[in-house]
Every structure is written in structure tokens, then in C-alpha cells.
Design a protein around this motif. Structure first.
Motif, mmCIF file in Angstrom:
data_model
loop_
_atom_site.group_PDB
_atom_site.id
_atom_site.type_symbol
_atom_site.label_atom_id
_atom_site.label_comp_id
_atom_site.label_asym_id
_atom_site.label_seq_id
_atom_site.Cartn_x
_atom_site.Cartn_y
_atom_site.Cartn_z
ATOM 1 N N ILE A 130 0.859 -1.186 0.000
ATOM 2 C CA ILE A 130 0.000 0.000 0.000
ATOM 3 C C ILE A 130 0.898 1.240 0.000
ATOM 4 C CG2 ILE A 130 -1.797 1.257 1.237
ATOM 5 C CD1 ILE A 130 -2.570 -1.383 2.545
ATOM 6 N N PRO A 131 0.793 2.085 -1.033
ATOM 7 C CA PRO A 131 1.656 3.285 -1.057
ATOM 8 C C PRO A 131 1.219 4.304 -0.007
ATOM 9 C CG PRO A 131 0.143 3.300 -2.916
ATOM 10 C CD PRO A 131 -0.057 1.992 -2.229
ATOM 11 N N TYR A 132 2.183 4.984 0.592
ATOM 12 C CA TYR A 132 1.874 6.006 1.573
ATOM 13 C C TYR A 132 2.989 7.054 1.586
ATOM 14 C CZ TYR A 132 5.372 4.444 4.962
ATOM 15 O OH TYR A 132 6.548 4.151 5.586
ATOM 16 N N ILE A 133 2.666 8.198 2.145
ATOM 17 C CA ILE A 133 3.611 9.313 2.258
ATOM 18 C C ILE A 133 3.681 9.716 3.714
ATOM 19 C CG2 ILE A 133 4.148 11.658 1.523
ATOM 20 C CD1 ILE A 133 2.404 11.184 -0.931
ATOM 21 N N LYS A 134 4.863 9.764 4.251
ATOM 22 C CA LYS A 134 5.024 10.189 5.632
ATOM 23 C C LYS A 134 4.690 11.658 5.786
ATOM 24 C CE LYS A 134 8.615 6.825 6.782
ATOM 25 N NZ LYS A 134 10.020 6.634 7.272
ATOM 26 N N GLU A 135 4.185 11.989 6.937
ATOM 27 C CA GLU A 135 3.778 13.372 7.196
ATOM 28 C C GLU A 135 4.982 14.303 7.088
ATOM 29 O OE1 GLU A 135 1.425 15.958 10.639
ATOM 30 O OE2 GLU A 135 1.843 13.814 10.924
ATOM 31 N N GLY A 136 4.847 15.362 6.311
ATOM 32 C CA GLY A 136 5.907 16.345 6.131
ATOM 33 C C GLY A 136 6.810 16.076 4.954
ATOM 34 N N GLU A 137 6.723 14.909 4.324
ATOM 35 C CA GLU A 137 7.564 14.598 3.179
ATOM 36 C C GLU A 137 6.898 15.075 1.890
ATOM 37 O OE1 GLU A 137 8.425 10.496 3.050
ATOM 38 O OE2 GLU A 137 9.857 10.534 4.717
ATOM 39 N N PRO A 138 7.707 15.466 0.888
ATOM 40 C CA PRO A 138 7.133 15.906 -0.393
ATOM 41 C C PRO A 138 6.612 14.706 -1.187
ATOM 42 C CG PRO A 138 9.521 15.880 -0.526
ATOM 43 C CD PRO A 138 9.175 15.580 0.902
ATOM 44 N N LEU A 139 5.776 15.007 -2.161
ATOM 45 C CA LEU A 139 5.260 13.952 -3.023
ATOM 46 C C LEU A 139 6.389 13.361 -3.848
ATOM 47 C CD1 LEU A 139 1.949 15.591 -4.316
ATOM 48 C CD2 LEU A 139 2.172 13.733 -2.669
ATOM 49 N N PRO A 140 6.502 12.042 -3.889
ATOM 50 C CA PRO A 140 7.565 11.426 -4.688
ATOM 51 C C PRO A 140 7.254 11.522 -6.176
ATOM 52 C CG PRO A 140 6.178 9.747 -3.732
ATOM 53 C CD PRO A 140 5.701 11.054 -3.170
ATOM 54 N N GLU A 141 8.290 11.430 -6.970
ATOM 55 C CA GLU A 141 8.117 11.467 -8.420
ATOM 56 C C GLU A 141 7.844 10.054 -8.944
ATOM 57 O OE1 GLU A 141 11.511 13.187 -10.173
ATOM 58 O OE2 GLU A 141 11.265 15.146 -9.198
ATOM 59 N N GLY A 142 6.942 9.973 -9.907
ATOM 60 C CA GLY A 142 6.603 8.689 -10.481
ATOM 61 C C GLY A 142 5.911 7.796 -9.473
ATOM 62 N N SER A 143 6.344 6.537 -9.419
ATOM 63 C CA SER A 143 5.754 5.560 -8.501
ATOM 64 C C SER A 143 6.702 5.206 -7.367
ATOM 65 C CB SER A 143 5.375 4.283 -9.268
ATOM 66 O OG SER A 143 6.520 3.722 -9.884
ATOM 67 N N ASN A 144 7.598 6.090 -7.070
ATOM 68 C CA ASN A 144 8.581 5.836 -6.013
ATOM 69 C C ASN A 144 7.987 6.156 -4.644
ATOM 70 O OD1 ASN A 144 10.995 5.155 -4.822
ATOM 71 N ND2 ASN A 144 11.939 7.181 -5.168
ATOM 72 N N TYR A 145 6.954 5.392 -4.283
ATOM 73 C CA TYR A 145 6.271 5.581 -3.006
ATOM 74 C C TYR A 145 6.818 4.605 -1.965
ATOM 75 C CZ TYR A 145 2.605 8.519 -5.074
ATOM 76 O OH TYR A 145 1.906 9.536 -5.682
#
Length: 432
Positions: A130-145
């Protein structure tokens, strides 16, 4: 003084050596549960993974698992079927759900003697990657989640025993470990009875959550669901002209009607009443199925996971190969979500290496196989003689006079030659 005397008697009774360790354990467990439940939040569907059907056979019959005997992937809600286990079985199942969620389940059963058996189960219900982004981190480019997984890990122990010729008992205890945004532990205990009313007709009942179904989260929060009682029934009859048996399975909604009233697509029972208030409403919240078992090992199944809508239809098939291997498939539709496909396999190491024991259902030989022995081969010459008497030769002790029927030609029977001295009559002429 009287009050003090009563207290002394009660204390003496409690300290009696007749209180064994088994009763003390469950007494303390019940006391702890009663005290801790005061600090819990009552919810609906705590440890819902315990209610998810893993077996393909029961799922194809509308998930009426309580009524199905011989599906050892259904021990979570049918422990009393272990009273009839005759061989060791290892069962595996795989289910593909929506949004890439999967349910993988395994169980093993072992007979402990006549009329009793033990079963263990283990399963994982979850989603991976399941892709996720840690709080405070920028959006990754492409599918590098970054990815994570969430899952419920289920472990269960079940025991079944035959109490009488008509009554079977089953108890089970389930544990669960949850790995989500926070971890947690849960448990539930079940107990059930099955009674044989007449031949081929069984009724059963299950007390689901006699320990309550409780969950403890890492944050310190506690949740629990109240106990529920379910009823089920099954009936089968032979169908000789189809060389098989026809089985009917039914499982009712909870007598307290919590489950059916909280189903989003069960509009008729969402606000329904309990069985003692409206029996028809309670019956409509049930489920059931029909199964046709052929003697050569093929089974065809169809059912409804809810009697309130035909959009909950289920279907499937099964095949028994050489008595030691069972393969089952199930298709389940849903009024809102995508269809579900299940596949399960069961293997018996004992039946793989040995013949079935006498008197067990696996040793049953259909009556139609006896008809293929063709006992009339032994009497074939006699029957042929009756059908074609002209091919018989004349024995010496038989009469030397033979009268031919009109229209017959002696020349057509070269195998019967007239010997000297035999007189044959033909067309009023005497040939010597």
C-alpha cells in the motif's frame, strides 16, 4: 449473628478442596472479563475476520458453514464436526478480494479416537504494497512511493466430541494479531451443539463469543462485541436416478439480530426485529444453499448469502480425486462490491497411503458399481441355447426322431448331420 454465620459458611464452601484447577481457571477468566468489560467500548463486528468464510465449499452454499459437515476450513464456526472426523486432513484455501486484498487460510484436523477430534487453523487476511507518504515529506516522483502492509493473523484451536449417538459437542478458541497503523490483539471463544433429529436431518446451535469478542489496541483502547446465538439445519436425501445425494443447508441470523440489522445491503432487515418479535424478519436474515453430490466425486452447489436479495447468489463445484484429494471452487456475487473467487484444496495423508477404514463414509461403494460385474456371463450358454435352439447338437440319449417345422430347410444346418439309421420325415416322404 445469622449474617455472620452465613458468611462463614460461604467462605468455607469457597475454600473447599473440591474446586479443581479447571473450574478455577474459567472462574477467574470470567471474573476478569466481567471487570475489564466495564472499561471497554461496545462495538459491532469486533474481530470481524473470525466471521469471514475461508472454505470454498461452504462459501458456495451461501456461507451456511454451521450446517456443512466435512469442510474442515470452517472450524471457526463449526467445531462440532470434529466429532465425525475419521482421518487426518490438511486443507488450504486462497481468496482474492477487492482492492488486492487476500485471505490465505490453512487448517489441519486429527482424529483422537472414536467420536472425537482436534483441529488447528491459521490464516492471514490483509493487503500488501500500500503506497503512503510520511507526514511532512514531499510527493515522490513517479511511482517511487513508500509501501506498507496491513493484515490480521488468525490462530484457532478447536475440539469436537460425540456425547451420545445423536448429540455432538464442539468448542473452539480463536486468537488474532492485528498489524495496522497500530498493532492489537483479539480473542473469542465459541461453543456449539449438533443434534440428529432423524436420519439425515441435523439441527445445530452455536454460541458465538461466550468469552465475548474483545480487542486490545496498542493505544490502550479496548473494544468488544456481545455474544450471539445462531441456529442451523441440514438435510440430505439420496437421488438414485442421478447416482448421488441432494443436500439442503440453512443457517439463520443471530437470535439477537445484531449482524443482519447492520448489513448495509439488507434493507429488509436493517431495522428488523428479533426472532421473538418477528420470526419472518429473522428468517429473511438467514442464508442457505443446495448441493448435489454425485457418486463419482463431482459436486455442484448454489446458494444465497442473504435471503433478502438475489444479488448475493453463490455457486461452485467440487471434485474428489481418489478419495484422498478434494478440490473446491466458489463464486460469490455482491450487491455493491466486486465478485469474489475462492479456491480450496484438502489432502489426507492417511488415505493417500492406505485404503479407507471399513464402516467409514470414504469406504462406501455405490450400489451401481455392483451392477457392472455382469453375473449373467455364467448363464450365457444357457440363455443362448434358449434363444437359438437350432444350434444345439443332438445328444445320444435324446430321441432319434426329429420333426421339422414347415418352411425350414435342413441344408441350412450343416452342424447337424443325419447319421445312418436315423429316419427323418419331410413333406410326407420317408428317406432312409
Amino acid at each position: 449473628m445469622a449474617m455472620g454465620k452465613k458468611k462463614c459458611i460461604a467462605a468455607k464452601t469457597f475454600s473447599s478442596p473440591g474446586l479443581n484447577a479447571f473450574g478455577a481457571f474459567f472462574g477467574m477468566a470470567f471474573l476478569l472479563l466481567s471487570v475489564s468489560s466495564l472499561a471497554m467500548d461496545r462495538v459491532v463486528g469486533a474481530n470481524e475476520t473470525f466471521n469471514t468464510e475461508p472454505g470454498a465449499r461452504s462459501a458456495a452454499l451461501g456461507s451456511a458453514t454451521m450446517a456443512v459437515d466435512g469442510d474442515y476450513l470452517g472450524l471457526l464456526s463449526n467445531p462440532y464436526q470434529l466429532a465425525n472426523v475419521n482421518y487426518g486432513w490438511i486443507s488450504l484455501s486462497h481468496t482474492e478480494y477487492y482492492e488486492d486484498s487476500r485471505y490465505d487460510f490453512a487448517s489441519a484436523v486429527l482424529p483422537l479416537g472414536p467420536g472425537q477430534g482436534l483441529g488447528v487453523s491459521f490464516g492471514r487476511f490483509g493487503v500488501n504494497d500500500i503506497p503512503y507518504i510520511k507526514e511532512g515529506e514531499p510527493l515522490p516522483e513517479g511511482s517511487n512511493y513508500n509501501t506498507l502492509s496491513i493484515a490480521d493473523y488468525v490462530f484457532s484451536v478447536s475440539f469436537g466430541r460425540r456425547l451420545t449417538d445423536r448429540l455432538d459437542l464442539g468448542v473452539s478458541f480463536h486468537g488474532i494479531y492485528r498489524d495496522m497503523d497500530q498493532s492489537g490483539f483479539g480473542f473469542r471463544g465459541d461453543a456449539g451443539l449438533r443434534y440428529r433429529v432423524v436420519d439425515r436431518l441435523y439441527v445445530s446451535g452455536l454460541l458465538k463469543g461466550w468469552t465475548s469478542s474483545a480487542t486490545s489496541w496498542e493505544s490502550g483502547e479496548f473494544e468488544y462485541s456481545s455474544p450471539e446465538v445462531y441456529l442451523a439445519a441440514s438435510y440430505s436425501l439420496p437421488v438414485k436416478y442421478l447416482y448421488g445425494n441432494l443436500g439442503f443447508y440453512w443457517q439463520g441470523a443471530g437470535l439477537f439480530h445484531q449482524e443482519s440489522r447492520n448489513m448495509d445491503f439488507d434493507m429488509d432487515t436493517k431495522d428488523g426485529k428479533r426472532i421473538w418479535e418477528n420470526p419472518l424478519d429473522w428468517l429473511s436474515g438467514g442464508r442457505g444453499g443446495v448441493e448435489l453430490n454425485f457418486d463419482f466425486g463431482l459436486s455442484l452447489r448454489v446458494g444465497l448469502s442473504s435471503f433478502t436479495t438475489f444479488q448475493s447468489v453463490t455457486a461452485g463445484a467440487g471434485l474428489v480425486i481418489a478419495k484422498f484429494l478434494k478440490v473446491d471452487y466458489a463464486f460469490e456475487s455482491h450487491p455493491v462490491l466486486s465478485p469474489v473467487h475462492r479456491l480450496s484444496v484438502s489432502v489426507s495423508p492417511y488415505l493417500f497411503a492406505r485404503k479407507p477404514k471399513e464402516g467409514t463414509p470414504e469406504a462406501y461403494v455405490p450400489a451401481r458399481t455392483v451392477l457392472t460385474e455382469e453375473p449373467e456371463e455364467e448363464t450365457a450358454p444357457e440363455s443362448m441355447g434358449k434363444a437359438a435352439p437350432e444350434s444345439e447338437t443332438i445328444a445320444p440319449e435324446e430321441s432319434l426322431y426329429t420333426e421339422e417345422q414347415p418352411g425350414e430347410n435342413i441344408a441350412e444346418e450343416p452342424s447337424v448331420q443325419p447319421s445312418p439309421g436315423i429316419i427323418i420325415e419331410e413333406d410326407d416322404e420317408v428317406l432312409e
